[in-house]
Scaffold this motif. Structure first.
Motif, PDB file in Angstrom:
ATOM      1  N   LYS A 103      -9.889   6.767   7.315  1.00 53.74           N
ATOM      2  CA  LYS A 103      -9.918   7.345   5.968  1.00 53.74           C
ATOM      3  C   LYS A 103     -11.347   7.747   5.605  1.00 53.74           C
ATOM      4  O   LYS A 103     -12.147   6.916   5.179  1.00 53.74           O
ATOM      5  CB  LYS A 103      -9.393   6.336   4.945  1.00 53.74           C
TER       6      LYS A 103
ATOM      7  N   ARG B  67     -12.082   2.386   7.139  1.00 52.21           N
ATOM      8  CA  ARG B  67     -13.383   2.863   6.661  1.00 52.21           C
ATOM      9  C   ARG B  67     -14.507   2.018   7.253  1.00 52.21           C
ATOM     10  O   ARG B  67     -14.302   0.862   7.642  1.00 52.21           O
ATOM     11  CB  ARG B  67     -13.460   2.789   5.133  1.00 52.21           C
TER      12      ARG B  67
ATOM     13  N   SER C 284     -10.658  11.832   8.703  1.00 52.00           N
ATOM     14  CA  SER C 284      -9.408  11.131   8.409  1.00 52.00           C
ATOM     15  C   SER C 284      -8.405  11.483   9.495  1.00 52.00           C
ATOM     16  O   SER C 284      -8.160  12.665   9.763  1.00 52.00           O
ATOM     17  CB  SER C 284      -8.854  11.533   7.043  1.00 52.00           C
TER      18      SER C 284
END
Length: 551
Positions: free
Chosen positions: A342, A528, A337
């Motif tokens: 993330k 992501r 992250s």
């Protein structure tokens, strides 16, 4: 600040001492000129002694020859010390800015750093000359005071009492100048930084029609810099003017005391001439002290700015682990992250050509920052051959892993120098051989600063050739063909796999031509990884990927 000034002086102490000794000898010789003139008047002119007159004129001639040589070699030593100290500071600043751990550039425009490494380094280096001249001027005042004491105790006491007072007042008057000079340098550095920023983005500004806004922005910045410069000039003029006025009052007092002593018969006519000559001579050393105070004030301000850059905290830690040899080239991201990323998990096999398609360009920038280790992730780890990048020395890491940024700059010089040599395979793979063919001198053709003499596509091809020629075990390339035509892009894509055979390559791009040659493509969406497959499979099954790559 004090540490910077001390290093600048102590590093050149041999030249400073040499210059100070020769300067002191020069000032002592200057003192002897009015003394010898007084002796000539008393011993030769008043008595009409021509042989004595001739002898004393020869002595004066010898003194002037000594003055010439001492000034020449003393000034040379002082200038050498100043230039060498400035050069040493420039090298120290450049080394800090280029340190693989980064941090020095945070909150500073490139032009501001350039100003610090040039003007500020020059000012601090000039402190060496100031020290030399201060010692010389002090010697002149001391010798003049001793001579005046021998002529007349009251005259000597006037000089000994008045000089320290004058120097103290000059120091107090330099305080406003120091503050104004620091503000001037800050604003000048900011103006330089804004100018460099605008020039770098000139084509973009013209493309979006923002020239007027850019000019207005720079006009305000330049106006602030001009106002600060004028304030510093006023402070310097006020300081110099007041010191000169105080010096004039001091000299007038010396001349008045000497005149009264001559009128009373306490000193001879020749001694009066010597006393007045010495009083006039003292103007020089005292003006030097005024100049030295001003130089020290500006030097202290510049030293503070240099100290800020040198003391800037590093962006990343050094790391103690060694890079494994031989390099396999496997990469692994574990729950990374950072900024917009993330919890990214990703494995890249040794020798794999991996495509990364980021829906949001900010995700691509964050990923590049972690892979290139310009910053360490807020959480999670990035590993090379099983060793965390955070544990590796950044300089050693860059010897095996290269991140080729989208906006990489070219340097002024030849095309060969920008690529790092001939490297025909890398040149051909990047299409840079065609750029060489278009230049009058081929690969030895001239490239202007930042590659402005080339088109956008030409610059990208040369930058890609440079990245391929570096031949790193792991290469990460970011959007290398956005300004290249479709035919050239397809040709580059077809050659890229061959030139990077058996070495790990990550293509961070949304170019379908480049992604099509990758073994596998991962889709980075919302910070992501949401999908991973060969390019053709993602095009057929993932609408988000189709939009990002084909739209």
């Amino acid at each position: 600040m004090r540490a910077v000034l001390w290093r600048a002086i102590s590093g050149q102490r041999r030249d400073v001492v040499t210059g100070a000794v020769l300067g002191a000898a020069h000032q002592a010789g200057e003192v002897m000129v009015p003394v010898l003139i007084g002796v000539v008047i008393d011993q030769a002119v008043a008595g009409g002694d021509l042989p004595a007159l001739a002898r004393w004129l020869v002595v004066l001639a010898v003194v002037y020859v000594a003055l010439s040589f001492s000034y020449r070699f003393g000034a040379r030593a002082g200038e050498r010390a100043a230039e060498r100290a400035g050069h040493a500071l420039r090298m120290e600043l450049v080394e800090r800015v280029l340190d693989a751990r980064g941090g020095a550039e945070e909150g500073r425009l490139p032009g501001a750093l350039t100003n610090t490494a040039t003007e500020d380094a020059k000012r601090v280096g000039a402190v060496n000359m100031s020290v030399m001249l201060a010692v010389s001027a002090l010697m002149g005042i001391v010798v003049a005071a001793v001579v005046l004491l021998r002529i007349s105790v009251p005259l000597g006491l006037v000089v000994l009492a008045g000089t320290p007072l004058l120097l103290f007042l000059g120091h107090l008057l330099s305080k406003p100048l120091e503050k104004a000079s620091e503000d001037q340098q800050d604003r000048a550095a900011h103006a330089s930084g804004v100018a460099a920023d605008l020039i770098k983005g000139l084509r973009v500004l013209k493309g979006i029609g923002a020239e007027t806004a850019a000019v207005a922005r720079y006009r305000v910045t330049s106006g602030d810099s001009l106002a600060a410069t004028l304030r510093a000039a006023r402070a310097e003029a006020l300081q110099t003017g007041l010191v000169v006025a105080l010096t004039g009052v001091f000299i007038a007092v010396v001349a008045l005391v000497g005149g009264r002593l001559a009128a009373s018969g306490a000193i001879t006519l020749g001694e009066l001439v010597s006393a007045v000559g010495l009083a006039l001579f003292l103007i020089g050393p005292l003006e030097v002290f005024a100049w030295v105070n001003a130089q020290f004030a500006m030097g202290r301000a510049s030293a503070a700015r240099i100290a800020e850059v040198l003391a800037a905290p590093h962006a990343i830690a050094a790391g103690a682990s060694e890079v494994a040899v031989p390099i396999r080239g496997s990469l692994r991201l574990r729950a990374v992250s950072h900024d917009t990323l993330k919890g990214v998990d990703l494995e890249v096999a040794p020798g794999e050509v991996l495509g990364v398609a980021a829906v949001d360009p900010a995700d691509a920038v964050s990923l590049l920052s972690c892979l290139g280790r310009t910053a360490d992730p807020a959480s999670g780890t990035v590993e090379l051959d099983g060793v965390a990048l955070a544990d590796l020395d950044p300089a050693a890491l860059r010897d095996v892993l290269l991140v080729a940024e989208h906006d990489a700059d070219l340097f002024e010089g030849t095309l060969r120098e920008n690529v790092g040599g001939a490297h025909p395979e890398a040149m051909a793979a990047a299409g840079a051989d065609e750029v060489a063919d278009e230049l009058p001198d081929g690969i030895d053709g001239h490239v202007s600063e930042r590659g402005q003499s080339l088109s956008g596509g030409q610059r990208q091809r040369v930058a890609l050739a440079r990245a391929l020629a570096a031949d790193r075990a792991v290469l990460v390339v970011h959007d290398p063909t956005t300004a290249v035509d479709a035919v050239t892009e397809a040709r580059i894509a077809s050659r890229l796999r061959d030139v990077r055979r058996d070495r790990t390559t990550i293509l961070v791009t949304t170019s379908p031509a480049l992604l099509a040659v990758a073994d596998r493509v991962v889709l980075l969406d919302g910070g992501r990884i949401t999908d991973a497959a060969p390019h053709a499979d993602l095009v057929s099954r993932n609408s988000v990927y189709r939009t990002a790559v084909l739209a």
